[in-house]
Design an enzyme around this catalytic site. Structure first.
Site, PDB file in Angstrom:
ATOM      1  N   LYS A 268      37.102  47.409  33.226  1.00  0.00           N
ATOM      2  CA  LYS A 268      37.197  46.712  34.521  1.00  0.00           C
ATOM      3  C   LYS A 268      37.256  47.721  35.660  1.00  0.00           C
ATOM      4  O   LYS A 268      38.144  48.565  35.712  1.00  0.00           O
ATOM      5  CB  LYS A 268      38.453  45.826  34.540  1.00  0.00           C
ATOM      6  N   ASP A 273      41.690  45.158  44.641  1.00  0.00           N
ATOM      7  CA  ASP A 273      41.859  43.731  44.376  1.00  0.00           C
ATOM      8  C   ASP A 273      42.801  43.121  45.399  1.00  0.00           C
ATOM      9  O   ASP A 273      44.026  43.188  45.254  1.00  0.00           O
ATOM     10  CB  ASP A 273      42.398  43.529  42.952  1.00  0.00           C
ATOM     11  N   LYS A 280      46.464  37.952  47.731  1.00  0.00           N
ATOM     12  CA  LYS A 280      47.745  38.394  47.181  1.00  0.00           C
ATOM     13  C   LYS A 280      48.773  38.564  48.301  1.00  0.00           C
ATOM     14  O   LYS A 280      48.392  38.808  49.448  1.00  0.00           O
ATOM     15  CB  LYS A 280      47.566  39.761  46.506  1.00  0.00           C
ATOM     16  N   ASP A 291      43.179  48.932  40.167  1.00  0.00           N
ATOM     17  CA  ASP A 291      42.559  47.869  39.387  1.00  0.00           C
ATOM     18  C   ASP A 291      41.229  48.312  38.753  1.00  0.00           C
ATOM     19  O   ASP A 291      40.515  47.507  38.159  1.00  0.00           O
ATOM     20  CB  ASP A 291      42.359  46.637  40.271  1.00  0.00           C
ATOM     21  N   ASP A 350      41.674  35.279  42.519  1.00  0.00           N
ATOM     22  CA  ASP A 350      42.422  36.469  42.097  1.00  0.00           C
ATOM     23  C   ASP A 350      42.305  36.712  40.587  1.00  0.00           C
ATOM     24  O   ASP A 350      42.679  37.772  40.093  1.00  0.00           O
ATOM     25  CB  ASP A 350      43.897  36.314  42.504  1.00  0.00           C
ATOM     26  N   GLU A 352      39.795  37.628  38.983  1.00  0.00           N
ATOM     27  CA  GLU A 352      38.424  38.141  39.121  1.00  0.00           C
ATOM     28  C   GLU A 352      38.015  39.065  37.985  1.00  0.00           C
ATOM     29  O   GLU A 352      36.822  39.202  37.701  1.00  0.00           O
ATOM     30  CB  GLU A 352      38.274  38.862  40.468  1.00  0.00           C
ATOM     31  N   ARG A 354      38.295  38.901  34.735  1.00  0.00           N
ATOM     32  CA  ARG A 354      37.583  38.218  33.640  1.00  0.00           C
ATOM     33  C   ARG A 354      36.187  37.801  34.076  1.00  0.00           C
ATOM     34  O   ARG A 354      35.281  37.704  33.251  1.00  0.00           O
ATOM     35  CB  ARG A 354      38.426  37.023  33.161  1.00  0.00           C
TER      36      ARG A 354
HETATM   37  N1  BES Z   1      44.451  42.948  38.886  1.00  0.00           N
HETATM   38  C1  BES Z   1      45.236  41.804  38.699  1.00  0.00           C
HETATM   39  C2  BES Z   1      46.270  41.956  37.584  1.00  0.00           C
HETATM   40  C3  BES Z   1      47.384  42.914  37.856  1.00  0.00           C
HETATM   41  C4  BES Z   1      48.570  42.471  38.379  1.00  0.00           C
HETATM   42  C5  BES Z   1      47.263  44.233  37.500  1.00  0.00           C
HETATM   43  C6  BES Z   1      49.611  43.350  38.595  1.00  0.00           C
HETATM   44  C7  BES Z   1      48.295  45.102  37.718  1.00  0.00           C
HETATM   45  C8  BES Z   1      49.487  44.660  38.246  1.00  0.00           C
HETATM   46  C9  BES Z   1      44.353  40.621  38.330  1.00  0.00           C
HETATM   47  O1  BES Z   1      43.103  40.619  38.912  1.00  0.00           O
HETATM   48  C10 BES Z   1      45.061  39.409  38.820  1.00  0.00           C
HETATM   49  O2  BES Z   1      45.227  39.273  39.995  1.00  0.00           O
HETATM   50  N2  BES Z   1      45.500  38.542  37.901  1.00  0.00           N
HETATM   51  C11 BES Z   1      46.198  37.376  38.238  1.00  0.00           C
HETATM   52  C12 BES Z   1      45.673  36.254  37.381  1.00  0.00           C
HETATM   53  C13 BES Z   1      46.164  34.876  37.790  1.00  0.00           C
HETATM   54  C14 BES Z   1      45.577  34.500  39.135  1.00  0.00           C
HETATM   55  C15 BES Z   1      45.755  33.893  36.727  1.00  0.00           C
HETATM   56  C16 BES Z   1      47.680  37.611  37.977  1.00  0.00           C
HETATM   57  O3  BES Z   1      48.009  38.268  36.992  1.00  0.00           O
HETATM   58  O4  BES Z   1      48.491  37.170  38.776  1.00  0.00           O
HETATM   59 ZN    ZN Z   2      42.342  42.436  39.407  1.00  0.00          ZN
HETATM   60 MN    MN Z   3      43.143  39.728  40.852  1.00  0.00          MN
END
Ligand code: BES
Ligand code: ZN
Ligand code: MN
Length: 496
Positions: A268, A273, A280, A291, A350, A352, A354
């Site tokens: 990835k 992000d 966020k 990210d 968010d 994204e 996947r």
């Molecule tokens: N890049 C984030 C995941 C992340 C969170 C990495 C904290 C490192 C530290 C990912 O893109 C994301 O935002 N995931 C969301 C998914 C949710 C919207 C289902 C998350 O984990 O909140």
């Molecule tokens: Zn992300």
């Molecule tokens: Mn995200």
């Protein structure tokens, strides 16, 4: 750093510093005993006076020890001898390097590689010790205008083995560890660079540079127009809100065995992000520059494989993009067609990672892979579940999961498996499309992997969620380079 190995008596080493271990309740290790004898009980006298007990974390730096040729003798507390397991050994080596680096010595001979650890041989101990030394001494000062240089930096570290018999095997360990350490450093640097420097275009340039410097590596960078032709609607739904163009970076390492099925690593590469329209909170949002650490670990691993010239084919695929809100950005509820033909309802922009990985995984099928492993800072839920210690591992093929767990254990870069049961799949049901991109609050790491599994289908596939392990916050803030060591160990174990 220059690394060496040798065998010989500690009291006879002409060096800036010899490092030997002391165990709990004031017991001397063999090399410490040799120094004690040569110095007419100088060490045991100090220890009897109470200057050091030998507990882990303690140390004592001595100068001009009588009867000893080294300028300095550094005693390192090792704790109870019988309790030195893998983790304790790593910590002891880490301490010794940190303290040696502060002494002003430009080089040192470290006898701690002779500590006994259950079920571990010298080649393991030396490989670990070299990787740990490089990891411990790493600094990221690239973007500072002053105080970039350390005072009297270490130039050479020699680890010891008890007999010359061990030397040739351990030379190989040093070579491997140095290549891995270079890969880890590359991954850390890329993770630490901010998003105004480390853009998708920058990642593509780094991959191109790797390919230029190694004949066995070749690179191919697909542009957004190419991705459109391939039907990568899911990946492009993430990049459409950003002015930075997305790149699909393909880095191939080929040996002479051209027909051998490759290991494909998918990383990835979200260079920032923000969350997109599902934006966020601003708290610690700066950290979302990391990210792209999955992508960084893929580049680091390929650079190490190429440096070692390993006899195995490996392909790295990096979907690289920003995730930004804008007038062109995806709105929640928008539906896109992925390269696989499956339609995806984007309920949360968010989620994204996947969305870009699924098209990259579909693309990987053209390589007829032996296995596909994707590496991604995918879910905050993984940090909640496993913290900073273990990478989350999910797989549709248990033997592959086992190999990854074992490699992580050996490398000191551990992964822990979570279930990928069918029961979780229904959380991704969508009333309007084939699949939704989020599955609710429950089991967030698992439903993210479930989403990817719909695209991996029949591939032997594993997913590594490195949201917790790729980055440290607080006083040690920065990229860790994980899981380059794990991936390298997995690949090395395949060759054996
Ligand atoms: N890049 C984030 C995941 C992340 C969170 C990495 C904290 C490192 C530290 C990912 O893109 C994301 O935002 N995931 C969301 C998914 C949710 C919207 C289902 C998350 O984990 O909140
Ligand atoms: Zn992300
Ligand atoms: Mn995200």
């Amino acid at each position: 750093m220059d690394f060496n190995i040798k065998s010989g008596s500690p009291e006879k080493q002409r060096t800036a510093c010899v490092i030997v271990g002391i165990f709990s309740s004031r017991r001397l290790s063999h090399p410490a005993k040799a120094i004690d004898k040569a110095s007419k009980q100088y060490i045991s006298t100090l220890i009897r006076r109470g200057d050091m007990d030998g507990d882990r974390g303690q140390h004592l730096l001595l100068h001009n020890v009588p009867g000893v040729m080294a300028d300095r003798v550094l005693l390192i507390g090792c704790g109870k001898e019988r309790e030195i397991n893998d983790g304790a050994y790593r910590q002891i080596i880490r301490n010794s390097i940190t303290i040696l680096n502060k002494t002003g010595a430009l080089e040192g001979i470290n006898y701690l590689s002779e500590l006994n650890i259950k079920n571990r041989d010298y080649s393991w101990k030396i490989k670990q010790a070299v990787e740990i030394a490089e990891h411990t001494l790493y600094q990221f000062n690239e973007l500072k205008s002053k105080n970039k240089k350390t005072r009297r930096p270490l130039r050479k570290i020699t680890y010891t083995v008890p007999t010359r018999r061990e030397l040739s095997k351990c030379e190989m360990s040093i070579k491997q560890a140095c290549a891995i350490a270079n890969g880890v450093k590359l991954a850390r640097d890329l993770g630490n660079y901010p998003s105004n420097i480390c853009t998708p275009t920058y990642l593509a340039k780094q991959a191109t540079k790797l390919a230029k410097n190694n004949n066995s590596l070749s690179v191919n960078v697909l542009e957004e127009s190419d991705m459109e032709k391939l039907g990568m609607g899911s990946l492009l739904s993430v990049s459409q809100g950003s002015t930075e163009p997305a790149k699909l970076i393909i880095l191939e390492y080929k040996t002479s065995k051209k027909t051998q099925k490759p290991i494909v690593l998918v990383g990835k590469g979200v260079t920032f992000d923000t969350g997109g329209i599902s934006i966020k909170p601003s708290q610690a949002m700066d950290e979302m520059k990391y990210d792209m650490c999955g992508a960084a670990s893929v580049l680091g691993t390929l650079s190490a494989v190429a440096e070692l010239g390993l006899p195995i084919n490996v392909v790295g695929i990096v979907p690289a993009t920003e995730n930004m809100p804008s007038g062109d950005a995806t709105n929640p509820g928008d539906i896109f067609t992925s390269m696989s033909g499956q339609t995806v309802e984007v309920l949360n922009t968010d989620a994204e990672g996947r969305l870009i990985l699924c098209d990259a995984i579909t693309y990987s099928k053209k390589y007829n892979p032996d296995v596909v492993i994707d590496i991604a800072t995918l879910t905050g839920a993984c940090v909640i579940a496993l913290g900073k210690h273990a990478t989350g591992l999910l797989s549709n093929h248990n033997p592959l999961a086992r190999e990854i767990i074992n490699a992580g254990e050996d490398a000191g870069d551990r992964a822990w498996q979570l279930p990928l049961w069918d029961e979780y799949q229904q959380q991704l049901n969508s009333p309007f499309a084939d699949i939704a991109n989020i599955g609710g609050r429950d089991a967030g790491t698992i439903t993210a992997a479930c989403f990817l599994s719909r695209f991996a289908e029949k591939l032997q596939w594993a997913h590594l969620d490195i949201a917790g392990t790729a980055w440290l916050s607080g006083s040690k803030k920065g990229a860790t380079g994980r899981p380059v060591s794990l991936l390298m160990q997995y690949i090395l174990n395949k060759i054996k």
